[in-house]
Design a protein around this motif. Structure first.
Motif, PDB file in Angstrom:
ATOM      1  N   LEU B 257      85.113  80.059  69.127  1.00 48.11           N
ATOM      2  CA  LEU B 257      86.364  80.792  68.950  1.00 48.11           C
ATOM      3  C   LEU B 257      86.030  82.273  69.037  1.00 48.11           C
ATOM      4  O   LEU B 257      85.056  82.722  68.439  1.00 48.11           O
ATOM      5  CB  LEU B 257      86.959  80.518  67.566  1.00 48.11           C
ATOM      6  CG  LEU B 257      87.307  79.064  67.229  1.00 48.11           C
ATOM      7  CD1 LEU B 257      87.619  78.922  65.746  1.00 48.11           C
ATOM      8  CD2 LEU B 257      88.512  78.626  68.062  1.00 48.11           C
ATOM      9  N   THR B 258      86.815  83.013  69.789  1.00 44.39           N
ATOM     10  CA  THR B 258      86.625  84.464  69.785  1.00 44.39           C
ATOM     11  C   THR B 258      87.934  85.082  69.347  1.00 44.39           C
ATOM     12  O   THR B 258      89.000  84.665  69.780  1.00 44.39           O
ATOM     13  CB  THR B 258      86.246  85.009  71.171  1.00 44.39           C
ATOM     14  OG1 THR B 258      87.276  84.668  72.085  1.00 44.39           O
ATOM     15  CG2 THR B 258      84.943  84.411  71.663  1.00 44.39           C
ATOM     16  N   PHE B 259      87.839  86.034  68.451  1.00 41.83           N
ATOM     17  CA  PHE B 259      89.074  86.659  67.968  1.00 41.83           C
ATOM     18  C   PHE B 259      88.787  88.066  67.476  1.00 41.83           C
ATOM     19  O   PHE B 259      87.641  88.435  67.231  1.00 41.83           O
ATOM     20  CB  PHE B 259      89.730  85.810  66.869  1.00 41.83           C
ATOM     21  CG  PHE B 259      88.809  85.403  65.755  1.00 41.83           C
ATOM     22  CD1 PHE B 259      88.707  86.184  64.612  1.00 41.83           C
ATOM     23  CD2 PHE B 259      88.038  84.240  65.837  1.00 41.83           C
ATOM     24  CE1 PHE B 259      87.868  85.818  63.572  1.00 41.83           C
ATOM     25  CE2 PHE B 259      87.186  83.866  64.804  1.00 41.83           C
ATOM     26  CZ  PHE B 259      87.092  84.661  63.661  1.00 41.83           C
ATOM     27  N   ARG B 260      89.868  88.823  67.343  1.00 39.12           N
ATOM     28  CA  ARG B 260      89.763  90.196  66.865  1.00 39.12           C
ATOM     29  C   ARG B 260      90.642  90.347  65.631  1.00 39.12           C
ATOM     30  O   ARG B 260      91.735  89.794  65.558  1.00 39.12           O
ATOM     31  CB  ARG B 260      90.242  91.151  67.968  1.00 39.12           C
ATOM     32  CG  ARG B 260      90.442  92.583  67.482  1.00 39.12           C
ATOM     33  CD  ARG B 260      90.721  93.516  68.634  1.00 39.12           C
ATOM     34  NE  ARG B 260      89.522  93.712  69.437  1.00 39.12           N
ATOM     35  CZ  ARG B 260      89.410  94.601  70.414  1.00 39.12           C
ATOM     36  NH1 ARG B 260      90.443  95.371  70.726  1.00 39.12           N
ATOM     37  NH2 ARG B 260      88.287  94.721  71.089  1.00 39.12           N
ATOM     38  N   LYS B 261      90.144  91.075  64.667  1.00 41.72           N
ATOM     39  CA  LYS B 261      90.935  91.354  63.463  1.00 41.72           C
ATOM     40  C   LYS B 261      90.843  92.845  63.157  1.00 41.72           C
ATOM     41  O   LYS B 261      89.843  93.486  63.483  1.00 41.72           O
ATOM     42  CB  LYS B 261      90.418  90.551  62.269  1.00 41.72           C
ATOM     43  CG  LYS B 261      90.497  89.037  62.461  1.00 41.72           C
ATOM     44  CD  LYS B 261      90.242  88.277  61.186  1.00 41.72           C
ATOM     45  CE  LYS B 261      91.349  88.427  60.187  1.00 41.72           C
ATOM     46  NZ  LYS B 261      92.564  87.673  60.500  1.00 41.72           N
ATOM     47  N   VAL B 262      91.884  93.362  62.523  1.00 40.01           N
ATOM     48  CA  VAL B 262      91.896  94.774  62.145  1.00 40.01           C
ATOM     49  C   VAL B 262      91.987  94.871  60.618  1.00 40.01           C
ATOM     50  O   VAL B 262      92.842  94.234  60.001  1.00 40.01           O
ATOM     51  CB  VAL B 262      93.090  95.503  62.800  1.00 40.01           C
ATOM     52  CG1 VAL B 262      93.115  96.967  62.374  1.00 40.01           C
ATOM     53  CG2 VAL B 262      93.009  95.387  64.317  1.00 40.01           C
ATOM     54  N   ALA B 263      91.095  95.673  60.032  1.00 42.17           N
ATOM     55  CA  ALA B 263      91.089  95.829  58.571  1.00 42.17           C
ATOM     56  C   ALA B 263      92.371  96.505  58.112  1.00 42.17           C
ATOM     57  O   ALA B 263      92.759  97.537  58.674  1.00 42.17           O
ATOM     58  CB  ALA B 263      89.867  96.624  58.128  1.00 42.17           C
ATOM     59  N   THR B 264      93.011  95.912  57.110  1.00 42.20           N
ATOM     60  CA  THR B 264      94.238  96.507  56.585  1.00 42.20           C
ATOM     61  C   THR B 264      93.972  97.259  55.279  1.00 42.20           C
ATOM     62  O   THR B 264      94.878  97.800  54.681  1.00 42.20           O
ATOM     63  CB  THR B 264      95.313  95.432  56.345  1.00 42.20           C
ATOM     64  OG1 THR B 264      94.740  94.393  55.536  1.00 42.20           O
ATOM     65  CG2 THR B 264      95.795  94.846  57.641  1.00 42.20           C
ATOM     66  N   LYS B 265      92.718  97.232  54.829  1.00 42.62           N
ATOM     67  CA  LYS B 265      92.346  98.054  53.679  1.00 42.62           C
ATOM     68  C   LYS B 265      90.872  98.427  53.790  1.00 42.62           C
ATOM     69  O   LYS B 265      90.128  97.834  54.580  1.00 42.62           O
ATOM     70  CB  LYS B 265      92.648  97.340  52.368  1.00 42.62           C
ATOM     71  CG  LYS B 265      91.868  96.056  52.142  1.00 42.62           C
ATOM     72  CD  LYS B 265      92.176  95.477  50.769  1.00 42.62           C
ATOM     73  CE  LYS B 265      93.364  94.530  50.836  1.00 42.62           C
ATOM     74  NZ  LYS B 265      93.531  93.739  49.614  1.00 42.62           N
ATOM     75  N   SER B 266      90.474  99.415  53.010  1.00 42.83           N
ATOM     76  CA  SER B 266      89.073  99.841  53.001  1.00 42.83           C
ATOM     77  C   SER B 266      88.343  99.157  51.859  1.00 42.83           C
ATOM     78  O   SER B 266      88.919  98.908  50.804  1.00 42.83           O
ATOM     79  CB  SER B 266      88.981 101.356  52.822  1.00 42.83           C
ATOM     80  OG  SER B 266      89.643 102.005  53.897  1.00 42.83           O
ATOM     81  N   GLY B 267      87.058  98.846  52.079  1.00 41.06           N
ATOM     82  CA  GLY B 267      86.286  98.230  50.997  1.00 41.06           C
ATOM     83  C   GLY B 267      85.046  97.553  51.550  1.00 41.06           C
ATOM     84  O   GLY B 267      84.824  97.497  52.765  1.00 41.06           O
TER      85      GLY B 267
END
Lengths: 356, 356
Positions: B257-267
């Motif tokens: 599986l290849t996918f992209r995600k974007v961080a919605t918070k810092s940590g």
């Protein structure tokens, strides 16, 4: 073809289990089997990662070693793993630290010892029974502590090592232990009733009881739980076994503990929670209690059928430890007696045996 | 004598592990080995006790079965265990419920079926591949759901059964699944760093990295965790794989599986948490998310070295599933790219590969 392979491999698997089952009954074979499992398990990197990640464990040992290992001491670290406790002793300017382990992990410890320039630590791949240093040691450090305290053969190994190598005024870190077996209620979401206690949307499981007793080798009584699974204790915690490794005998683990406890609150109980405290001295200790800071050690629950306990009820408990290395053989039987003023002078009535 | 026994048994043990290791590389042997383990594991009473104690699981299946099994239906319950799901279908006045299981637990199901007077449920000890009913069935019920969703060979088994026995307008309960792989931070007390990340009171473990890579077969990336171990997710959860068992193919699990995600918070992040939702219809479902009500299913964490993520950073993830039945073979590789406006038009820089 596939079906034949399944059948054949299934047969081999059952045959090996049968041998294993037989071996479990012999004390000597138990010890051998345990050592083989142990030597493999601890070459598993993830075990070491978990132990190093346990801050409570690492900090408590560090504190104790800083207090009790002095410049010029000779120290042995039994079952050194990646070497961390031996390195702490080395940092204290011990004259000589023997780091011993019968697993191949000792090679990693050696590598780390060199990288950290700890020239006073030497590394020996052997079982403690083969260890024969040229001089007596001042300190034995060990972490042969299983989830159920006794199941890593700690008492035997440490006592044999102590008798052979420890100087008369030497110490053992940690040297004392307290074992607790407390009536407990589990959090509802994590409670696991006996099969035959189930009644789910009208489907009753009572008939399972006879079937299970006739067809299943043993109904598991103990189960490893995370400390977070415990909702509350029903008694004031009180140790049921105190161990002092300076004075214990190699076969000093009793095969049976009998004790009485009195409920200090009313509520449901689901079983007995086993945990321990390890004491390094009168001020430094760690606890695996469900209500202490989390360590990597888990607890055991020895479950009973769920029952309601009233404040003042008495638990008379017999706790059997037939094979100290195998927690699945450990068993609790208890009798619960109602508080005297409830039953107006009647003799205590056995309500339930946990294992039937 | 004891030492010879230890050496001999140790050799046999290593020999058997070697064979096992070889067998794991062959797709057909994988399937056979899985079936043997599976048929044994599910004759273990404590597994059934745990599943029955999972209220979320039991109540969700009950609700779905009450909604979708109608009077006169023919139903098959694949891997029936103690029979509970088949019994729920029986209570709905199904014409005929086939409860099948290849483990000896089927005898207990039979006993319970008789005790609960469910005459419309019949019990067959066999693997689903041998099941050949005289008529097509209206409903397939199953709970072949592993902690990692796919690792109980669910897709293959259900699809093969579906093609053979399901009526054209038949349904599968549950029929749809969503798989989640979410960047997560673990609670501090339960985080396990890679060995070489450790620096404890001045003892540095960097040298462990080369040693481990040279000497250890594989560094475990995945680890089963309880959902309570997860502190937070760094992205908005979004499914990375949707499965519909009505239309899937037996070999329909992708190997990658290849996918992209974007961080919605810092940590900080410690790895990717794998969990799933099981959907019975548009209204009835259950989730094994760490933030949903607790079930008996645990999560997997595919750890990375700890890294600090900023809101807007992008994860490009490749998730490999070489052997669907063995989660220890599953691997995540990721590239983390800083948010565009931070790096002013530069190309994304690979910061870290989770598995190196």
């Amino acid at each position: 073809m596939e079906r034949i392979a399944v059948a054949t491999l299934g047969f081999v698997h059952r045959f090996l289990r049968r041998i294993w089952h037989f071996a479990k009954k012999d004390e000597r074979l138990q010890s051998i089997a345990y050592r083989i499992r142990n030597s493999r398990a601890f070459s598993d990197i993830s075990q070491h990662e978990r132990m190093l990640a346990d801050h409570v464990r690492v900090e408590t040992y560090h504190k104790a070693i800083c207090r009790h290992v002095h410049e010029g001491d000779t120290v042995v670290d039994l079952g050194t793993g990646t070497g961390i406790l031996a390195f702490f002793a080395g940092q204290q300017k011990a004259k000589q630290v023997y780091a011993i382990d019968h697993s191949s992990i000792i090679e990693l410890a050696k590598t780390l010892g060199a990288a950290n320039r700890l020239g006073n630590v030497s590394f020996l791949r052997m079982h403690s029974s083969q260890f024969a240093p040229p001089e007596k040691v001042n300190v034995i450090i060990h972490e042969q502590i299983g989830d159920a305290l006794l199941n890593e053969d700690m008492v035997r190994n440490i006592c044999e090592l102590r008798d052979k190598v420890l100087a008369p005024d030497g110490i053992i870190l940690p040297g004392r232990f307290e074992l607790f077996v407390e009536p407990a209620r589990l959090k509802e979401t994590l409670r696991v009733p006996y099969l035959w206690e189930n009644d789910i949307h009208g489907i009753r499981y009572e008939a399972a009881e006879d079937w299970v007793r006739a067809n299943v080798e043993s109904v598991p009584q103990s189960r490893r739980i995370t400390p977070e699974d415990v909702a509350e204790f029903l008694c004031e915690p009180e140790s049921v076994l105190s161990l002092d490794l300076l004075t214990a005998k190699p076969d000093g683990v009793p095969r049976q503990l009998t004790f009485r406890k009195v409920a200090t609150k009313s509520g449901f109980m689901d079983g007995y929670c086993l945990y321990f405290d390890a004491l390094f001295d009168s001020e430094v200790s760690l606890s695996t209690s469900p209500f202490a800071e989390r360590t990597h050690w888990n607890c055991q629950i020895f479950r009973t059928e769920r029952l309601f306990v009233r404040e003042g009820d008495t638990f008379d408990v017999v706790f059997d430890i037939p094979n100290v290395r195998d927690v699945t053989t450990w068993r609790i039987n208890h009798k619960l007696a109602a508080r005297q003023d409830d039953s107006a002078g009647q003799a205590p009535v056995p309500l339930l045996a946990g294992v039937r």
